[in-house]
Design a protein around this motif. Structure first.
Motif, PDB file in Angstrom:
ATOM      1  N   ASP A  89       0.828  -1.212   0.000  1.00 30.36           N
ATOM      2  CA  ASP A  89       0.000   0.000   0.000  1.00 30.36           C
ATOM      3  C   ASP A  89       0.862   1.261   0.000  1.00 30.36           C
ATOM      4  O   ASP A  89       0.523   2.258   0.621  1.00 30.36           O
ATOM      5  CB  ASP A  89      -0.928  -0.013   1.216  1.00 30.36           C
ATOM      6  CG  ASP A  89      -2.039   1.027   1.115  1.00 30.36           C
ATOM      7  OD1 ASP A  89      -2.553   1.233   0.001  1.00 30.36           O
ATOM      8  OD2 ASP A  89      -2.371   1.651   2.143  1.00 30.36           O
ATOM      9  N   VAL A  91       4.616   3.599   0.239  1.00 29.47           N
ATOM     10  CA  VAL A  91       5.738   3.841   1.150  1.00 29.47           C
ATOM     11  C   VAL A  91       5.413   5.042   2.033  1.00 29.47           C
ATOM     12  O   VAL A  91       4.993   6.091   1.538  1.00 29.47           O
ATOM     13  CB  VAL A  91       7.047   4.098   0.370  1.00 29.47           C
ATOM     14  CG1 VAL A  91       8.188   4.414   1.333  1.00 29.47           C
ATOM     15  CG2 VAL A  91       7.399   2.882  -0.494  1.00 29.47           C
ATOM     16  N   THR A  92       5.589   4.879   3.327  1.00 37.00           N
ATOM     17  CA  THR A  92       5.345   5.970   4.277  1.00 37.00           C
ATOM     18  C   THR A  92       6.634   6.734   4.490  1.00 37.00           C
ATOM     19  O   THR A  92       7.664   6.146   4.840  1.00 37.00           O
ATOM     20  CB  THR A  92       4.851   5.418   5.629  1.00 37.00           C
ATOM     21  OG1 THR A  92       3.653   4.666   5.414  1.00 37.00           O
ATOM     22  CG2 THR A  92       4.568   6.555   6.606  1.00 37.00           C
ATOM     23  N   ASP A  99      12.210   5.534   5.826  1.00 36.19           N
ATOM     24  CA  ASP A  99      11.073   5.170   4.977  1.00 36.19           C
ATOM     25  C   ASP A  99      10.564   3.790   5.380  1.00 36.19           C
ATOM     26  O   ASP A  99      11.347   2.891   5.710  1.00 36.19           O
ATOM     27  CB  ASP A  99      11.484   5.159   3.509  1.00 36.19           C
ATOM     28  CG  ASP A  99      11.778   6.554   2.989  1.00 36.19           C
ATOM     29  OD1 ASP A  99      11.468   7.522   3.699  1.00 36.19           O
ATOM     30  OD2 ASP A  99      12.330   6.661   1.880  1.00 36.19           O
ATOM     31  N   ARG A 100       9.231   3.629   5.356  1.00 37.49           N
ATOM     32  CA  ARG A 100       8.632   2.361   5.734  1.00 37.49           C
ATOM     33  C   ARG A 100       7.707   1.859   4.635  1.00 37.49           C
ATOM     34  O   ARG A 100       6.924   2.623   4.079  1.00 37.49           O
ATOM     35  CB  ARG A 100       7.844   2.514   7.037  1.00 37.49           C
ATOM     36  CG  ARG A 100       8.723   2.660   8.271  1.00 37.49           C
ATOM     37  CD  ARG A 100       7.965   3.251   9.431  1.00 37.49           C
ATOM     38  NE  ARG A 100       7.623   4.648   9.177  1.00 37.49           N
ATOM     39  CZ  ARG A 100       6.569   5.267   9.699  1.00 37.49           C
ATOM     40  NH1 ARG A 100       5.723   4.611  10.448  1.00 37.49           N
ATOM     41  NH2 ARG A 100       6.354   6.536   9.449  1.00 37.49           N
ATOM     42  N   ILE A 101       7.831   0.575   4.332  1.00 35.65           N
ATOM     43  CA  ILE A 101       6.973  -0.049   3.335  1.00 35.65           C
ATOM     44  C   ILE A 101       5.670  -0.442   4.024  1.00 35.65           C
ATOM     45  O   ILE A 101       5.674  -1.135   5.037  1.00 35.65           O
ATOM     46  CB  ILE A 101       7.651  -1.287   2.731  1.00 35.65           C
ATOM     47  CG1 ILE A 101       9.016  -0.905   2.150  1.00 35.65           C
ATOM     48  CG2 ILE A 101       6.781  -1.904   1.645  1.00 35.65           C
ATOM     49  CD1 ILE A 101       9.850  -2.089   1.725  1.00 35.65           C
ATOM     50  N   LYS A 102       4.567   0.016   3.468  1.00 33.55           N
ATOM     51  CA  LYS A 102       3.268  -0.194   4.103  1.00 33.55           C
ATOM     52  C   LYS A 102       2.527  -1.353   3.438  1.00 33.55           C
ATOM     53  O   LYS A 102       2.404  -1.410   2.217  1.00 33.55           O
ATOM     54  CB  LYS A 102       2.428   1.081   4.009  1.00 33.55           C
ATOM     55  CG  LYS A 102       1.055   0.997   4.669  1.00 33.55           C
ATOM     56  CD  LYS A 102       0.309   2.315   4.516  1.00 33.55           C
ATOM     57  CE  LYS A 102      -1.084   2.244   5.123  1.00 33.55           C
ATOM     58  NZ  LYS A 102      -1.826   3.508   4.932  1.00 33.55           N
ATOM     59  N   TYR A 103       2.051  -2.269   4.289  1.00 33.93           N
ATOM     60  CA  TYR A 103       1.246  -3.391   3.815  1.00 33.93           C
ATOM     61  C   TYR A 103      -0.108  -3.362   4.499  1.00 33.93           C
ATOM     62  O   TYR A 103      -0.218  -3.045   5.684  1.00 33.93           O
ATOM     63  CB  TYR A 103       1.937  -4.723   4.099  1.00 33.93           C
ATOM     64  CG  TYR A 103       3.153  -4.978   3.246  1.00 33.93           C
ATOM     65  CD1 TYR A 103       3.031  -5.556   1.987  1.00 33.93           C
ATOM     66  CD2 TYR A 103       4.424  -4.642   3.689  1.00 33.93           C
ATOM     67  CE1 TYR A 103       4.138  -5.797   1.191  1.00 33.93           C
ATOM     68  CE2 TYR A 103       5.547  -4.868   2.907  1.00 33.93           C
ATOM     69  CZ  TYR A 103       5.390  -5.452   1.663  1.00 33.93           C
ATOM     70  OH  TYR A 103       6.496  -5.680   0.870  1.00 33.93           O
ATOM     71  N   LEU A 104      -1.136  -3.720   3.733  1.00 33.23           N
ATOM     72  CA  LEU A 104      -2.521  -3.652   4.207  1.00 33.23           C
ATOM     73  C   LEU A 104      -3.121  -5.056   4.284  1.00 33.23           C
ATOM     74  O   LEU A 104      -2.726  -5.960   3.547  1.00 33.23           O
ATOM     75  CB  LEU A 104      -3.334  -2.785   3.245  1.00 33.23           C
ATOM     76  CG  LEU A 104      -4.756  -2.378   3.644  1.00 33.23           C
ATOM     77  CD1 LEU A 104      -4.725  -1.506   4.899  1.00 33.23           C
ATOM     78  CD2 LEU A 104      -5.405  -1.621   2.491  1.00 33.23           C
ATOM     79  N   VAL A 135      -2.541  -3.181   9.522  1.00 32.04           N
ATOM     80  CA  VAL A 135      -1.547  -2.474   8.719  1.00 32.04           C
ATOM     81  C   VAL A 135      -0.175  -2.791   9.300  1.00 32.04           C
ATOM     82  O   VAL A 135       0.039  -2.705  10.510  1.00 32.04           O
ATOM     83  CB  VAL A 135      -1.786  -0.953   8.722  1.00 32.04           C
ATOM     84  CG1 VAL A 135      -0.654  -0.231   7.995  1.00 32.04           C
ATOM     85  CG2 VAL A 135      -3.117  -0.617   8.072  1.00 32.04           C
ATOM     86  N   GLN A 137       3.907  -1.850   8.904  1.00 31.67           N
ATOM     87  CA  GLN A 137       4.895  -0.934   8.327  1.00 31.67           C
ATOM     88  C   GLN A 137       6.279  -1.508   8.587  1.00 31.67           C
ATOM     89  O   GLN A 137       6.679  -1.717   9.734  1.00 31.67           O
ATOM     90  CB  GLN A 137       4.776   0.446   8.974  1.00 31.67           C
ATOM     91  CG  GLN A 137       3.378   1.027   8.920  1.00 31.67           C
ATOM     92  CD  GLN A 137       3.281   2.243   8.018  1.00 31.67           C
ATOM     93  OE1 GLN A 137       4.057   2.407   7.095  1.00 31.67           O
ATOM     94  NE2 GLN A 137       2.325   3.094   8.303  1.00 31.67           N
ATOM     95  N   SER A 139      10.311  -1.063   8.116  1.00 34.92           N
ATOM     96  CA  SER A 139      11.381  -0.118   7.788  1.00 34.92           C
ATOM     97  C   SER A 139      12.290  -0.706   6.719  1.00 34.92           C
ATOM     98  O   SER A 139      12.553  -1.912   6.696  1.00 34.92           O
ATOM     99  CB  SER A 139      12.186   0.216   9.048  1.00 34.92           C
ATOM    100  OG  SER A 139      13.365   0.907   8.712  1.00 34.92           O
TER     101      SER A 139
END
Length: 208
Positions: A89, A91-92, A99-104, A135, A137, A139
């Motif tokens: 979902d 990148v935050t 930066d954190r990769i966002k998964y839903l 959710v 997140q 890193s």
């Protein structure tokens, strides 16, 4: 919490300044308390300074929710069903954080309600009370944080970490002796005697 956030975001610039002044110094370990537990710090210490970090995990960063597993590609899976991959979902990106990769949640769908993003969760057994589902997140530097060169549960790591408390007491005694917190006049006198007038208020720069 505010102090921990400050420690986590200031370590790299402080060490950059330190190594610029003491470039010939060599170290093996970095000892720090849980306030330095940030993914960017681990990546910097390991990849750029070739140091072994001795930093305990900050338990305030831990969630009580069930932990997701990961598939062979490193994608997190549903905590209740490891056969369901979570959905990417974006990148935050936030100032002062890696930066954190966002998964839903795989059973959550995005939709538009009054031109605003909303979520519809179709799960009979949700692992969270959030209306958008779980959710996660991750890193971009998470491996350096969790997979340290010296495991945290080893006796050597625990013995080394005890040295940090000795350093803390020594620093506290130095500050107390020089009365750094309250006496600006001493700083002015030191700068005057040393001939360094460019940073009159930066006594920490002088003693670094």
């Amino acid at each position: 919490m505010q102090r921990m956030l400050y420690d986590a975001t200031t370590l790299i610039p402080v060490l950059e300044n330190y190594y610029a002044r003491h470039f010939s110094f060599k170290y093996i370990y970095f000892l720090g308390d849980a306030g330095f537990d940030a993914s960017d710090n681990y990546a910097y210490l390991v990849k750029y300074r070739n140091l072994i970090p001795i930093i305990p995990l900050n338990l305030r960063h831990q969630s009580n929710l069930p932990k997701p597993d990961f598939n062979s590609l490193g994608i997190p899976t549903c905590p209740n069903d490891p056969n369901l991959d979570m959905k990417f979902d974006g990148v935050t990106r936030e100032k002062g954080r890696s930066d954190r990769i966002k998964y839903l949640c795989p059973k959550s769908k995005k939709c538009k309600v009054n031109d605003r993003t909303a979520y519809h969760l179709a799960c009979d057994n949700p692992c969270t009370t959030s209306t958008c589902g779980r959710v996660v997140q991750i890193s971009v530097n998470s491996d350096c944080r969790l997979n340290t060169a010296l495991p945290r549960n080893t006796q050597q790591c625990q013995d080394l970490y005890k040295v940090r408390t000795v350093c803390e007491r020594a620093i506290a005694q130095l500050k107390s002796c020089m009365n750094i917190k309250s006496t600006q006049l001493i700083a002015l006198i030191i700068f005057y005697k040393s001939g360094k007038f460019s940073n009159v208020r930066a006594i920490k720069t002088l003693i670094a």
